[in-house]
Design an enzyme around this catalytic site. Structure first.
Site, PDB file in Angstrom:
ATOM      1  CG  ASN A  16      -1.729   1.316   1.365  1.00  0.00           C
ATOM      2  OD1 ASN A  16      -1.732   2.008   0.579  1.00  0.00           O
ATOM      3  ND2 ASN A  16      -2.364   1.487   2.512  1.00  0.00           N
ATOM      4  CD1 TRP A  17       3.418   1.155  -3.063  1.00  0.00           C
ATOM      5  CD2 TRP A  17       3.327   2.403  -4.641  1.00  0.00           C
ATOM      6  NE1 TRP A  17       3.774   0.737  -4.088  1.00  0.00           N
ATOM      7  CE2 TRP A  17       3.784   1.125  -5.303  1.00  0.00           C
ATOM      8  CE3 TRP A  17       2.875   3.532  -5.966  1.00  0.00           C
ATOM      9  CZ2 TRP A  17       4.444   0.989  -6.518  1.00  0.00           C
ATOM     10  CZ3 TRP A  17       3.406   3.358  -7.172  1.00  0.00           C
ATOM     11  CH2 TRP A  17       4.139   2.062  -7.579  1.00  0.00           C
ATOM     12  CE  LYS A  18      -0.213   3.339   4.936  1.00  0.00           C
ATOM     13  NZ  LYS A  18       0.033   3.351   6.278  1.00  0.00           N
ATOM     14  CG  HIS A 108      -5.724   2.094   5.321  1.00  0.00           C
ATOM     15  ND1 HIS A 108      -5.163   2.718   6.093  1.00  0.00           N
ATOM     16  CD2 HIS A 108      -4.787   1.100   5.194  1.00  0.00           C
ATOM     17  CE1 HIS A 108      -4.151   2.538   6.423  1.00  0.00           C
ATOM     18  NE2 HIS A 108      -3.737   1.533   6.036  1.00  0.00           N
ATOM     19  CD  GLU A 110      -3.119   5.602   6.795  1.00  0.00           C
ATOM     20  OE1 GLU A 110      -2.803   5.622   5.558  1.00  0.00           O
ATOM     21  OE2 GLU A 110      -2.120   4.901   7.454  1.00  0.00           O
ATOM     22  CD  GLU A 178      -3.177  -2.448   7.393  1.00  0.00           C
ATOM     23  OE1 GLU A 178      -2.065  -2.617   6.761  1.00  0.00           O
ATOM     24  OE2 GLU A 178      -3.693  -1.288   7.148  1.00  0.00           O
ATOM     25  N   GLY A 184       2.967   2.222  11.031  1.00  0.00           N
ATOM     26  CA  GLY A 184       3.796   3.243  10.825  1.00  0.00           C
ATOM     27  C   GLY A 184       4.224   3.544  12.231  1.00  0.00           C
ATOM     28  CB  SER A 224       5.407  -2.076  12.289  1.00  0.00           C
ATOM     29  OG  SER A 224       5.181  -0.758  12.525  1.00  0.00           O
ATOM     30  N   GLY A 245       2.957  -1.089   4.390  1.00  0.00           N
ATOM     31  CA  GLY A 245       3.060   0.167   4.105  1.00  0.00           C
ATOM     32  C   GLY A 245       4.416   1.027   3.809  1.00  0.00           C
ATOM     33  N   GLY A 246       5.138   1.302   4.683  1.00  0.00           N
ATOM     34  CA  GLY A 246       6.373   2.009   4.354  1.00  0.00           C
ATOM     35  C   GLY A 246       7.322   1.355   3.650  1.00  0.00           C
TER      36      GLY A 246
HETATM   37  P1  13P Z   1       3.153   0.330   7.791  1.00  0.00           P
HETATM   38  O1  13P Z   1       3.555  -0.863   7.133  1.00  0.00           O
HETATM   39  O2  13P Z   1       4.071   1.579   7.432  1.00  0.00           O
HETATM   40  O3  13P Z   1       3.039   0.399   9.201  1.00  0.00           O
HETATM   41  O4  13P Z   1       1.682   0.586   7.200  1.00  0.00           O
HETATM   42  C1  13P Z   1       0.771  -0.508   7.425  1.00  0.00           C
HETATM   43  C2  13P Z   1      -0.324  -0.156   6.637  1.00  0.00           C
HETATM   44  O5  13P Z   1      -1.101   0.848   6.826  1.00  0.00           O
HETATM   45  C3  13P Z   1      -0.682  -0.729   5.172  1.00  0.00           C
HETATM   46  O6  13P Z   1      -2.024  -0.402   4.740  1.00  0.00           O
END
Ligand code: 13P
Length: 266
Positions: A16-18, A108, A110, A178, A184, A224, A245-246
């Site tokens: 997930n590149w956000k 998600h 967010e 999640e 994050g 994470s 994510g990251g």
């Molecule tokens: P991180 O891997 O950066 O913790 O993010 C997880 C995420 O929100 C994937 O959708």
């Protein structure tokens, strides 16, 4: 393909590149990722890999994957519950289907936190995705306060139960657990907690969508995830992959996560 010829669920690693990487950066990234996995003789039949770029990148990613006949899959990060009309800023599942998106992330944390999406809206978006032949990746997870008050499973189970209310029995979905506090933060859940919640979520799928869907549905862990901890999650029987994510924004790191089979015993 969610299930192999032997009936096992195909592991699924999703990036997930956000809101990162524009369409030019996306092209360079996908090319590098494809080269990295090819160099490592990665078998896409054994592990499915998908990237989830911003909407504005999707056409470029689709064109590259199609022109270079890459085995990577891709999807969007959200979809409208509506097909068309006066919904400024929203994107129809019909448009995503026309771009050959195989998947779409829905609910998600967010979007739930920043855009106040409810479980009912998440459910309506899942129905819209399925209507257009797109597999929804339905995200659920508890906050740190939820965890302290209710333990790890109660909130994700309630979120998924409501989200699946109008989803047809037997539908192909992916569920992503999640924990909000793990996203994050650098502090991942323990593999045991991920397994406990993944098993509880599979039970929700069993109750709502039936036995076949329960055994075919991939349940991902997200929060994470890195190359150094992916193997511990993938050893859990009910965890079928990761929503990253990251770490999905670094080609070498994400490529290493995709190749978890080579370090699953470590
Ligand atoms: P991180 O891997 O950066 O913790 O993010 C997880 C995420 O929100 C994937 O959708």
């Amino acid at each position: 393909m969610a299930v192999t010829a032997t009936g096992a669920r195909t592991p699924f690693i999703a990036g997930n590149w956000k809101m990162n990487l524009d369409h030019l950066q996306a092209i360079a990234f996908v090319q590098k990722l494809a080269w990295s996995l090819k160099d490592a003789r990665f078998d896409f039949d054994e592990v499915e890999v998908a990237v989830f770029p911003p909407f504005t990148d999707l056409r470029s990613v689709q064109t590259l994957i199609s022109a270079d006949k890459l085995s990577l899959r891709f999807g969007a990060q959200d979809v409208s519950a509506h097909d068309s009309g006066a919904y400024t800023g929203e994107i129809s599942g019909a448009f995503l289907a026309a771009l050959e998106c195989g998947y779409v992330i829905i609910g998600h944390s967010e979007r739930r936190t920043l855009h106040l999406e409810t479980d009912e809206q998440v459910g309506a978006k899942a129905v819209a995705a399925l209507k257009h032949g797109i597999t929804p990746v339905i995200c659920v997870g508890e906050t740190a306060d939820d965890l302290a008050e209710h333990g790890p499973s109660a909130v994700p189970v309630a979120q998924l139960t409501t989200a699946l209310e109008n989803v047809a029995a037997g539908a192909e979905i992916v569920v992503a657990y999640e924990p909000v506090w793990a996203i994050g933060s650098g502090q991942a859940a323990t593999p045991e907690q991920a397994e406990q919640v993944a098993a509880a979520l599979r039970e929700v799928v069993r109750t709502r969508l039936g036995e076949d869907a329960a055994s075919a549905t991939r349940v991902l862990y997200g929060g994470s995830v890195k190359a150094s901890n992916i193997a511990s999650f993938m050893r859990q029987p009910n965890v079928d992959g990761a929503l990253v994510g990251g770490a999905s924004l670094n080609v070498e790191e994400f490529s290493s996560i995709c190749r978890f089979k080579s370090h699953v015993g470590t």
